[in-house]
Design a protein around this motif. Structure first.
Motif, short mmCIF file in Angstrom:
data_model
loop_
_atom_site.label_atom_id
_atom_site.label_comp_id
_atom_site.label_asym_id
_atom_site.label_seq_id
_atom_site.Cartn_x
_atom_site.Cartn_y
_atom_site.Cartn_z
N PRO A 91 1.52 8.26 1.77
CA PRO A 91 0.47 7.23 1.72
C PRO A 91 0.43 6.43 3.03
CG PRO A 91 1.87 7.16 -0.24
CD PRO A 91 2.57 8.01 0.77
N VAL A 92 -0.78 6.27 3.54
CA VAL A 92 -0.95 5.52 4.79
C VAL A 92 -2.02 4.44 4.61
CG1 VAL A 92 -0.14 7.25 6.42
CG2 VAL A 92 -2.46 7.41 5.56
N PRO A 93 -1.81 3.49 3.67
CA PRO A 93 -2.80 2.43 3.46
C PRO A 93 -2.96 1.61 4.74
CG PRO A 93 -0.71 1.82 2.47
CD PRO A 93 -0.59 3.27 2.87
N ARG A 94 -4.07 0.94 4.84
CA ARG A 94 -4.33 0.13 6.02
C ARG A 94 -3.40 -1.07 6.07
NH1 ARG A 94 -10.72 -0.50 7.09
NH2 ARG A 94 -9.81 -1.61 8.85
N VAL A 95 -3.04 -1.46 7.26
CA VAL A 95 -2.20 -2.63 7.47
C VAL A 95 -3.03 -3.89 7.40
CG1 VAL A 95 -0.64 -3.80 9.08
CG2 VAL A 95 -0.58 -1.30 8.86
N THR A 96 -4.26 -3.80 7.87
CA THR A 96 -5.19 -4.92 7.87
C THR A 96 -6.62 -4.39 7.80
OG1 THR A 96 -6.01 -6.80 9.16
CG2 THR A 96 -5.16 -4.93 10.39
N LEU A 97 -7.53 -5.21 7.31
CA LEU A 97 -8.93 -4.84 7.29
C LEU A 97 -9.64 -5.27 8.57
CD1 LEU A 97 -9.93 -5.77 3.62
CD2 LEU A 97 -9.50 -3.49 4.55
N LYS A 98 -8.96 -6.01 9.40
CA LYS A 98 -9.57 -6.57 10.60
C LYS A 98 -9.59 -5.59 11.77
CE LYS A 98 -8.26 -11.32 9.40
NZ LYS A 98 -7.52 -12.54 9.83
N LYS A 99 -8.74 -4.58 11.71
CA LYS A 99 -8.63 -3.66 12.85
C LYS A 99 -8.34 -2.25 12.35
CE LYS A 99 -6.04 -2.87 17.14
NZ LYS A 99 -4.91 -3.35 17.97
N TYR A 100 -9.16 -1.30 12.80
CA TYR A 100 -8.95 0.10 12.42
C TYR A 100 -7.79 0.69 13.23
CZ TYR A 100 -13.26 0.40 9.69
OH TYR A 100 -14.23 0.22 8.73
N GLY A 101 -7.05 1.57 12.60
CA GLY A 101 -6.00 2.29 13.33
C GLY A 101 -4.75 1.48 13.59
N LEU A 103 -1.10 0.25 13.40
CA LEU A 103 0.11 0.97 12.99
C LEU A 103 1.25 0.04 12.62
CD1 LEU A 103 0.27 3.77 15.73
CD2 LEU A 103 -0.86 3.86 13.51
N LYS A 104 1.22 -1.18 13.11
CA LYS A 104 2.33 -2.11 12.93
C LYS A 104 2.72 -2.25 11.46
CE LYS A 104 3.76 -6.83 14.06
NZ LYS A 104 3.34 -8.14 14.61
N GLU A 105 4.02 -2.12 11.19
CA GLU A 105 4.62 -2.28 9.87
C GLU A 105 4.32 -1.13 8.90
OE1 GLU A 105 3.21 -6.07 8.53
OE2 GLU A 105 4.76 -7.16 9.59
N SER A 106 3.44 -0.22 9.27
CA SER A 106 3.13 0.90 8.39
C SER A 106 4.33 1.85 8.31
CB SER A 106 1.91 1.68 8.92
OG SER A 106 1.68 2.83 8.14
N ARG A 107 4.58 2.38 7.11
CA ARG A 107 5.74 3.26 6.92
C ARG A 107 5.51 4.66 7.45
NH1 ARG A 107 7.87 2.57 1.17
NH2 ARG A 107 8.80 0.74 2.16
N ALA A 119 -4.36 8.12 14.76
CA ALA A 119 -4.32 7.44 13.47
C ALA A 119 -5.66 7.62 12.77
CB ALA A 119 -3.99 5.96 13.65
N GLN A 120 -5.92 8.82 12.32
CA GLN A 120 -7.15 9.14 11.61
C GLN A 120 -6.80 9.86 10.32
OE1 GLN A 120 -10.36 11.04 13.90
NE2 GLN A 120 -10.76 12.37 12.13
N PHE A 121 -7.51 9.51 9.26
CA PHE A 121 -7.18 10.06 7.96
C PHE A 121 -8.44 10.44 7.20
CE2 PHE A 121 -4.20 6.81 9.33
CZ PHE A 121 -3.06 7.59 9.51
N PRO A 122 -8.34 11.52 6.40
CA PRO A 122 -7.15 12.27 6.00
C PRO A 122 -6.62 13.19 7.09
CG PRO A 122 -9.10 13.32 5.11
CD PRO A 122 -9.56 12.04 5.73
N LEU A 123 -5.34 13.49 6.99
CA LEU A 123 -4.68 14.43 7.88
C LEU A 123 -3.93 15.44 7.03
CD1 LEU A 123 -3.43 15.49 10.55
CD2 LEU A 123 -1.71 13.68 10.34
#
Length: 240
Positions: A91-101, A103-107, A119-123
């Motif tokens: 799972p790669v949910p968004r970190v924020t809605l303010k900025k696309y792509g 990565l910070k804090e994402s697992r 950083a484009q999904f689906p992959l």
């Protein structure tokens, strides 16, 4: 246009957030929107493609980097379910809605970039054919060509694809960050979880949304209706 879309989404989220938090009514509203989403999508993902068992089956699990708040990712999930495929989901949910792509804090978004380059999904990552692929349309075509060449699309799948806008309605009915859109800090499991289900189920939808927001990796074993061998496999699993 992007700012207007974000303002509309924020407004919808505030309204839904209020409704979901109303005592007694909230759980009912949650279940109702899940059921309605399934119905408006023509029960897509509920029924297996006839002849799927005659098509090639992957020896190794296909890997998907996706998030449930993305309509394009859901499009891939529908194909996976209809074809009765088992996949490993990161799972790669968004970190924020303010900025696309972001990565910070994402697992797993960092890992996705290492594998695919962006950083484009689906992959999709398929070690069976050494394939790394973006774009939902291309991925769906690849899955049918590689693992569904002898299968026939069920009517519900055809109808949902003919009225593609129905897939986007899910984002209106299930707009909250906790419904597979935004990450929620969590403890990473020692190994991927295992989920048996299919895409046309409102119950599975709600579980998958939470797994996504919590960034919990899992093996998704699809058991759509009329997938006799898959359902027998499930009935003999150690979980029953």
């Amino acid at each position: 246009m992007a700012k207007i879309s974000m303002m509309v989404l924020a407004t919808i989220q505030r309204v839904y957030g209020f409704l979901f938090n109303i005592r007694y009514f909230g759980p009912f509203f949650d279940a109702f929107t899940a059921y309605l989403s399934v119905v408006l999508n023509f029960l897509n993902g509920s029924f297996v493609a006839s002849g799927y068992e005659k098509s090639n089956r992957p020896e190794k699990l296909i890997e998907l980097y996706v998030y449930d708040g993305c309509p394009f990712c859901r499009k891939v999930f529908y194909a996976v379910s209809v074809l009765g495929l088992d996949v490993k989901v990161y799972p790669v949910p968004r970190v924020t809605l303010k900025k696309y792509g972001e990565l910070k804090e994402s697992r797993y978004r960092h890992k996705a970039v290492e594998v695919g380059g962006k950083a484009q999904f689906p992959l999709l990552v398929d070690e069976n054919t050494e394939t790394v692929m973006y774009e939902s349309k291309d991925i769906v075509e690849y899955l049918w060509k590689t693992y569904g060449s002898k299968a026939t699309e069920p009517t519900s799948y055809k109808m949902a694809n003919a009225f593609a806008v129905s897939n986007f309605l899910t984002n209106i009915l299930r707009p909250l960050g906790s419904q597979g859109m935004l990450r929620i800090p969590s403890k990473s499991p020692k190994q991927p979880l295992e989920l048996w289900g299919y895409e046309g189920s409102p119950y599975v939808m709600r579980v998958k949304e939470l797994l996504c927001s919590l960034e919990l990796p899992y093996v998704y074993r699809t058991v759509p209706k009329f997938a006799t061998d898959k359902r027998k496999e499930y009935s003999k699993s150690k979980y029953l």
